[in-house]
Design a protein around this motif. Structure first.
Motif, PDB file in Angstrom:
ATOM      1  N   VAL A   1       0.843  -1.188   0.000  1.00 28.62           N
ATOM      2  CA  VAL A   1       0.000   0.000   0.000  1.00 28.62           C
ATOM      3  C   VAL A   1       0.884   1.246   0.000  1.00 28.62           C
ATOM      4  O   VAL A   1       1.581   1.507   0.981  1.00 28.62           O
ATOM      5  CB  VAL A   1      -0.948   0.016   1.227  1.00 28.62           C
ATOM      6  N   PRO A   2       0.865   2.024  -1.087  1.00 27.84           N
ATOM      7  CA  PRO A   2       1.643   3.270  -1.109  1.00 27.84           C
ATOM      8  C   PRO A   2       1.179   4.225  -0.009  1.00 27.84           C
ATOM      9  O   PRO A   2      -0.010   4.324   0.282  1.00 27.84           O
ATOM     10  CB  PRO A   2       1.342   3.856  -2.490  1.00 27.84           C
ATOM     11  N   PHE A   3       2.130   4.915   0.594  1.00 29.48           N
ATOM     12  CA  PHE A   3       1.871   5.867   1.675  1.00 29.48           C
ATOM     13  C   PHE A   3       2.379   7.226   1.195  1.00 29.48           C
ATOM     14  O   PHE A   3       3.578   7.387   0.958  1.00 29.48           O
ATOM     15  CB  PHE A   3       2.617   5.417   2.926  1.00 29.48           C
TER      16      PHE A   3
ATOM     17  N   TRP B   1       2.819  11.297   1.874  1.00 33.60           N
ATOM     18  CA  TRP B   1       2.746  12.486   2.723  1.00 33.60           C
ATOM     19  C   TRP B   1       2.195  13.598   1.852  1.00 33.60           C
ATOM     20  O   TRP B   1       2.666  13.798   0.721  1.00 33.60           O
ATOM     21  CB  TRP B   1       4.134  12.866   3.230  1.00 33.60           C
TER      22      TRP B   1
ATOM     23  N   TRP C   1      -4.567  11.292   8.902  1.00 31.94           N
ATOM     24  CA  TRP C   1      -4.133  10.099   8.178  1.00 31.94           C
ATOM     25  C   TRP C   1      -5.385   9.371   7.722  1.00 31.94           C
ATOM     26  O   TRP C   1      -6.418   9.404   8.397  1.00 31.94           O
ATOM     27  CB  TRP C   1      -3.325   9.169   9.084  1.00 31.94           C
ATOM     28  N   CYS C   2      -5.285   8.708   6.558  1.00 35.27           N
ATOM     29  CA  CYS C   2      -6.426   7.912   6.110  1.00 35.27           C
ATOM     30  C   CYS C   2      -5.974   6.795   5.179  1.00 35.27           C
ATOM     31  O   CYS C   2      -4.885   6.834   4.610  1.00 35.27           O
ATOM     32  CB  CYS C   2      -7.472   8.783   5.413  1.00 35.27           C
ATOM     33  N   TRP C   3      -6.851   5.816   5.058  1.00 36.80           N
ATOM     34  CA  TRP C   3      -6.697   4.676   4.150  1.00 36.80           C
ATOM     35  C   TRP C   3      -7.812   4.811   3.140  1.00 36.80           C
ATOM     36  O   TRP C   3      -8.986   4.889   3.509  1.00 36.80           O
ATOM     37  CB  TRP C   3      -6.826   3.383   4.935  1.00 36.80           C
TER      38      TRP C   3
ATOM     39  N   SER D   1      -5.385   0.140  -2.802  1.00 35.25           N
ATOM     40  CA  SER D   1      -5.436   1.024  -1.640  1.00 35.25           C
ATOM     41  C   SER D   1      -4.241   1.959  -1.621  1.00 35.25           C
ATOM     42  O   SER D   1      -3.179   1.642  -2.161  1.00 35.25           O
ATOM     43  CB  SER D   1      -5.422   0.206  -0.339  1.00 35.25           C
ATOM     44  N   ILE D   2      -4.433   3.120  -0.992  1.00 33.65           N
ATOM     45  CA  ILE D   2      -3.341   4.053  -0.702  1.00 33.65           C
ATOM     46  C   ILE D   2      -3.593   4.625   0.689  1.00 33.65           C
ATOM     47  O   ILE D   2      -4.713   4.571   1.199  1.00 33.65           O
ATOM     48  CB  ILE D   2      -3.235   5.209  -1.730  1.00 33.65           C
ATOM     49  N   MET D   3      -2.533   5.151   1.287  1.00 34.23           N
ATOM     50  CA  MET D   3      -2.660   5.868   2.549  1.00 34.23           C
ATOM     51  C   MET D   3      -2.150   7.285   2.341  1.00 34.23           C
ATOM     52  O   MET D   3      -1.180   7.506   1.606  1.00 34.23           O
ATOM     53  CB  MET D   3      -1.839   5.185   3.648  1.00 34.23           C
ATOM     54  N   LEU D   4      -2.803   8.233   2.984  1.00 35.92           N
ATOM     55  CA  LEU D   4      -2.396   9.636   2.948  1.00 35.92           C
ATOM     56  C   LEU D   4      -2.172  10.105   4.378  1.00 35.92           C
ATOM     57  O   LEU D   4      -2.912   9.716   5.280  1.00 35.92           O
ATOM     58  CB  LEU D   4      -3.488  10.512   2.330  1.00 35.92           C
ATOM     59  N   GLN D   5      -1.177  10.960   4.571  1.00 33.24           N
ATOM     60  CA  GLN D   5      -0.988  11.588   5.881  1.00 33.24           C
ATOM     61  C   GLN D   5      -0.583  13.035   5.682  1.00 33.24           C
ATOM     62  O   GLN D   5       0.242  13.358   4.826  1.00 33.24           O
ATOM     63  CB  GLN D   5       0.064  10.863   6.720  1.00 33.24           C
TER      64      GLN D   5
END
Length: 151
Positions: A12-14, A16, A47-49, A56-60
């Protein structure tokens, strides 16, 4: 234990991001991702999924201060980073993204795939690709014209 015996199921790419509200608007409102999980320590998402289909990706939110501050070279997020999403119909996504007001590249065939490109507010490049038998380097507009001339 051998590597192929590991229970790895997903990468899952994260990302920023500078402005999580702008990023959420882009990913959810523009691209159609769903918010699956979030962290709101200060009463707002930090932060979110997100999920689109099985991807899926995550952002913060980028932190500028404190022990968890994130330093970026010349404040350039996303530079040199791209994510490729394999999908059933990149052309359909192209039209959907346009309807949602997202700036999206004209589809083009490369490596046997229709490919479209969008760039998020922080410069991350997102490619959406689907298999095709259309000749390499064909642009969508040229393909449409050739299909219309066959009728």
């Amino acid at each position: 234990m051998e590597v192929n015996e590991c229970n790895v199921q997903q990468a899952v790419p994260f990302f920023w991001v500078k402005n999580i509200d702008a990023s959420l608007n882009f990913y959810i409102g523009g691209l159609g991702f769903e918010l699956k999980n979030k962290w709101e320590p200060s009463g707002r998402i930090e932060w979110c999924w997100l999920q689109l289909g099985k991807a899926s990706i995550m952002l913060q939110q980028h932190l500028n201060e404190g022990p968890n501050a994130v330093i970026f070279l010349d404040n350039k997020k996303g530079v040199g980073i791209s994510i490729n999403f394999t999908c059933k119909d990149a052309i359909k996504l192209y039209h959907k993204f346009q309807e949602n007001g997202v700036e999206v590249s004209e589809p083009m065939v490369g490596n046997g795939l229709w490919e479209i490109l969008v760039t998020d507010p922080d410069g991350y490049r997102l490619f959406f690709e689907s298999e095709t038998n259309v000749p390499e380097e064909t642009k969508y507009s040229d393909w449409l014209n050739s299909e219309a001339s066959k009728k």
